[in-house]
Design an enzyme around this catalytic site. Sequence first.
Site, PDB file in Angstrom:
ATOM      1  N   HIS A  73       0.300 -11.973   9.243  1.00  0.00           N
ATOM      2  CA  HIS A  73       1.743 -11.751   9.249  1.00  0.00           C
ATOM      3  C   HIS A  73       2.065 -10.275   9.453  1.00  0.00           C
ATOM      4  O   HIS A  73       1.186  -9.407   9.332  1.00  0.00           O
ATOM      5  CB  HIS A  73       2.396 -12.285   7.972  1.00  0.00           C
ATOM      6  N   ASP A 115      -3.645 -10.797   4.053  1.00  0.00           N
ATOM      7  CA  ASP A 115      -3.642  -9.986   2.838  1.00  0.00           C
ATOM      8  C   ASP A 115      -5.050  -9.781   2.293  1.00  0.00           C
ATOM      9  O   ASP A 115      -5.815 -10.744   2.145  1.00  0.00           O
ATOM     10  CB  ASP A 115      -2.792 -10.659   1.748  1.00  0.00           C
ATOM     11  N   HIS A 155      -1.685  -8.421   9.783  1.00  0.00           N
ATOM     12  CA  HIS A 155      -2.778  -8.480   8.806  1.00  0.00           C
ATOM     13  C   HIS A 155      -2.788  -9.820   8.089  1.00  0.00           C
ATOM     14  O   HIS A 155      -1.778 -10.537   8.050  1.00  0.00           O
ATOM     15  CB  HIS A 155      -2.630  -7.371   7.758  1.00  0.00           C
ATOM     16  N   ARG A 198       6.535 -10.418  -4.781  1.00  0.00           N
ATOM     17  CA  ARG A 198       5.456 -11.231  -4.215  1.00  0.00           C
ATOM     18  C   ARG A 198       4.422 -11.549  -5.275  1.00  0.00           C
ATOM     19  O   ARG A 198       4.060 -10.668  -6.053  1.00  0.00           O
ATOM     20  CB  ARG A 198       4.785 -10.435  -3.084  1.00  0.00           C
TER      21      ARG A 198
HETATM   22  C1  SIN Z   1       3.634  -8.374   3.112  1.00  0.00           C
HETATM   23  O1  SIN Z   1       2.838  -8.059   3.973  1.00  0.00           O
HETATM   24  O2  SIN Z   1       3.285  -8.982   2.106  1.00  0.00           O
HETATM   25  C2  SIN Z   1       5.111  -8.074   3.285  1.00  0.00           C
HETATM   26  C3  SIN Z   1       5.760  -9.088   4.128  1.00  0.00           C
HETATM   27  C4  SIN Z   1       7.239  -8.851   4.253  1.00  0.00           C
HETATM   28  O3  SIN Z   1       7.780  -7.961   3.576  1.00  0.00           O
HETATM   29  O4  SIN Z   1       7.883  -9.553   5.018  1.00  0.00           O
END
Ligand code: SIN
Length: 270
Positions: free
Chosen positions: A246, A103, A101, A261
């Site tokens: 990612h 974000d 995806h 995050r």
């Molecule tokens: C996310 O999609 O923000 C999580 C990525 C991760 O935990 O590596």
Amino acid sequence: MAYDCIEVRPLTRRIGAEIGGVDLTRPLGSQQQVEIHQALADYQVIFFRDQPLGHEAHKAFGRLFGDLAIHPGVAGLVDHPEIVAIHADAESKYIAGENWHSDLTCNAEPPLGSILYMHTVPRDGGDTMFASMYAAYEALSDRMKAYLEGLTAVHDGDHVYRPLFPDLDKRYPCNTHPVVRTHPVTGRKALFVNASYTIRINEVPEEESDAVLAYLYQHCANPNFHVRFRWRPHSVAFWDNRCTQHLAVWDYFPDVRSGFRVTVAGDKPF
Ligand code: SIN
């Protein structure tokens, strides 16, 4: 470009670089800021090691790139609503970002990028994979590029968040964006559909939309467009959400992986 104030070590030919010579826990010099902006533009996702980031330093680093966004589906920390905890352990039923995806592409203005800091990681496993949507776009045939030109797609947050947080009164964002977007900084074209949020190409019949999206998702999964990041405690990953996807690999259950995050607000894709 030449980098004078930071060290830049590319990790693959297409995407990803590790950045050294900076301390993100302290205010950055103006030339370091310029060069980190440039490295993000050049490499799409940049990684830092040994950065024990507190919440204030984490937010301050994010704010060098824009306003911090509040997540529409996941509550932030009580005292820091701009910070979302990313945590998995033996009790977890799912983890954030298990599928490819970008974000929050369901937002009218999807994020510019996200900065993930991990303080606790499993002894092995728990990598994050990143895919270059420039590389994915550029590898398409000229005929496919011509076909996709001008198409738009629906990105829906409801089917992502409602199963996780079934609040009947809450509507999650749903918006339409171009299938191929132009990066506002680099001017490069990037494929901008992803398997988590994108549900429909608007201008073609539903069956055709399903088939084309399935093809594009399969195309984006080509490892030639990827970099895989091996976390260590106090590593930081900063991805440009406008030109990457990612996926968090959950191969470490029941171990703990934990961090925070922040998300930098973006603008309307064109
Ligand atoms: C996310 O999609 O923000 C999580 C990525 C991760 O935990 O590596």
